[in-house]
Design an enzyme around this catalytic site. Structure first.
Site, short mmCIF file in Angstrom:
data_model
loop_
_atom_site.label_atom_id
_atom_site.label_comp_id
_atom_site.label_asym_id
_atom_site.label_seq_id
_atom_site.Cartn_x
_atom_site.Cartn_y
_atom_site.Cartn_z
N GLY A 24 35.60 42.43 47.68
CA GLY A 24 34.87 41.82 47.81
C GLY A 24 33.42 42.36 48.37
CD GLU B 233 43.35 46.53 46.58
OE1 GLU B 233 42.86 45.54 46.66
OE2 GLU B 233 43.91 47.24 47.07
N PRO B 234 37.33 47.04 43.59
CG PRO B 234 35.73 48.50 42.50
CD PRO B 234 36.70 48.04 43.94
N GLY B 235 36.14 43.99 42.12
CA GLY B 235 36.28 43.04 41.03
C GLY B 235 35.09 42.65 40.48
NE ARG B 236 32.63 38.29 44.24
CZ ARG B 236 33.16 36.80 44.01
NH1 ARG B 236 31.68 36.04 43.43
NH2 ARG B 236 33.66 36.58 44.87
CB CYS C 141 34.84 12.03 34.02
SG CYS C 141 35.14 11.73 32.41
CD GLU C 142 36.13 15.53 39.52
OE1 GLU C 142 35.80 14.87 40.30
OE2 GLU C 142 37.42 14.99 38.80
CE1 TYR D 203 38.11 36.81 41.92
CE2 TYR D 203 36.39 37.11 42.08
CZ TYR D 203 37.59 37.32 42.01
OH TYR D 203 37.46 38.64 43.02
#
Length: 449
Positions: free
Chosen positions: A264, A306-309, A376-377, A406
């Site tokens: 995180g 636990e690093p991800g980003r 189309c949003e 992500y």
């Protein structure tokens, strides 16, 4: 690149004078005519050869960030969080840099092991593991399974069978609210992850695990949330979890050897935004852990991080081509050939990016525009109220930094638009890692008539 460079190079607070390249890979260089190179490769060349949208991943940046974590936590076990982004090449890079892997599905696990990643260096977690997830983990010999709910205790024990053995951890919710958005805060008691510490659920689950001879409880796991830019929540978590470990020793006579603080770690998406200071975090966590364990009379457990980003996010760049420019009385829209199908994060979490024009130098003044996608949003917005040259026009290329986490891992085929390719760059060379999803791929799945 130094280990300090692997932390997003920005100061706290948004500043008009912030270095515009502070959130780009350290290898990024500018050319006078507006060209931008990452890993020694012009982004315009990648756009021409692979089309757009396209993701560019700087291999050296990923590797340097892995080394920065190993340097900051030399005695810890570092696991890359695969949910941020995983492909075969990335799995190989993190394995070669000495990291383990944190996965949350049979798919992520199978892909990693198929590259030769050692299964005993993989940790499986998730709040609702399917029978396939657990079966695959046991078949491949995953290093640890993180128990997230009491029902998993009996399921895993039964699947292991009499005489079998499986290392497990238990995910504890320490009652800490931390993270950049309410949808990514996972350490508080009122969400789906983990077993609450406050009401005794965690202690009860630990007692049940210790009663299962085929399960070896190696430690406590927690994950507070995402985009945390302050070390204080981690220090509070250390104190509370060490307290739990002391109670386990006093109640059951068991000293748990591991403490997993999850990840995180916050990164900057725009120049001047705050980011978590990795060296400072490591110093303070190690000091707090030593002090808390000494007070409790416990040996210092082995840390798991636990690093991800924080590993893959700043190593990625997304490149789009402008399709249309629309000026209305209140706003100018710059529409590109991607959108929420390849980056749903602005719509989900309100994330703000800093796109820039590449491939040409513009003499025009900047104007505030909203970069939107092709879907189309009304919420298909990639970057709101950002400065771009007033002469931005169809055919121009825009590049968006901090696109390595992500984005593709959360991508979809909304409106039957195929997912973009991933191209790795290193030392002036580019190579395709993940090919573009084609209409043939989409049609092949549709077998009904």
């Amino acid at each position: 690149m130094t280990t300090l460079d692997t932390r997003p190079r920005s100061a706290a607070g948004t500043s008009p004078g912030a270095d515009p390249l502070s959130v780009w890979p350290a290898s990024t260089t500018e050319r006078p005519h507006g060209g931008l190179l990452v890993g020694g490769v012009p982004l315009t060349e990648i756009a021409e050869s692979h089309g757009t949208p396209v993701y560019v991943l700087d291999e050296n940046e990923v590797r340097a960030r892995c080394r920065a974590y190993r340097g900051a936590f030399p005695d810890a076990e570092i696991h890359y969080a695969a949910k941020a982004f995983l492909c075969r090449a990335l799995a190989r890079w993190v394995e070669e840099e000495g990291l383990g892997l944190d996965v949350c599905s049979a798919g992520e696990l199978e892909l990693a092991v198929s590259t030769g990643f050692p299964a005993d260096r993989i940790l499986l977690h998730g709040n609702a593991k399917s029978p396939q997830d657990l079966g695959t983990a046991l078949r491949l010999g995953v290093g640890r399974i993180v128990i997230d709910t009491p029902a998993e205790i009996a399921r895993i024990a039964a699947a292991v069978g009499t005489g079998g053995h499986q290392k497990v951890m238990v995910r504890v919710t320490p009652g800490i609210s931390a993270g950049g958005h309410r949808k990514i805060r996972t350490g508080s008691d009122d969400q789906k992850f983990g077993l609450p510490l406050r009401d005794g659920h965690a202690q009860h689950a630990i007692a049940r695990i210790l009663d299962q001879p085929q399960l070896e409880l190696t430690g406590i796991h927690c994950h507070l949330g995402s985009q945390i830019t302050d070390a204080k929540p981690y220090l509070v978590a250390v104190r509370r979890l060490v307290g739990l470990m002391a109670r386990v020793r006093d109640t059951h006579g068991v000293t748990l050897p591991e403490l997993d603080l999850g990840g995180g770690h916050g990164i900057a998406y725009r120049p001047g935004e705050p980011a978590l200071d990795l060296p400072a975090l490591a110093r303070r966590v190690r000091a707090e852990l030593a002090e808390s364990c000494a007070a409790a009379g416990l040996p210092v457990p082995r840390l798991v991080i636990e690093p991800g980003r924080a590993v893959s996010g700043p190593a990625g760049v997304a490149v789009y081509r402008v399709l249309a420019v629309k000026r209305t009385p209140g706003r100018t829209f710059v529409a590109v050939d991607g959108g929420m199908s390849d980056n749903p994060r602005p719509a989900l979490y309100g994330v703000r990016y800093a796109p820039r024009l590449i491939g040409r130098h513009s003499p025009a003044d900047s104007e505030s525009v909203t970069v939107v996608g092709r879907h189309c949003e009304a919420g298909d917005i990639l970057a709101e109220d950002v400065p771009l040259p007033a002469d931005t026009h169809p055919g121009d290329l825009l590049a968006v930094p901090v696109a390595g986490a992500y984005h593709l891992s959360m991508a979809s085929s909304y409106n039957l638009v195929g997912r973009p390719p991933v191209v790795a760059v290193r030392d002036g060379h580019a190579r395709l890692l993940v090919r573009r999803e084609t209409m043939e791929d989409l049609r092949a799945r549709d077998i009904g008539m």
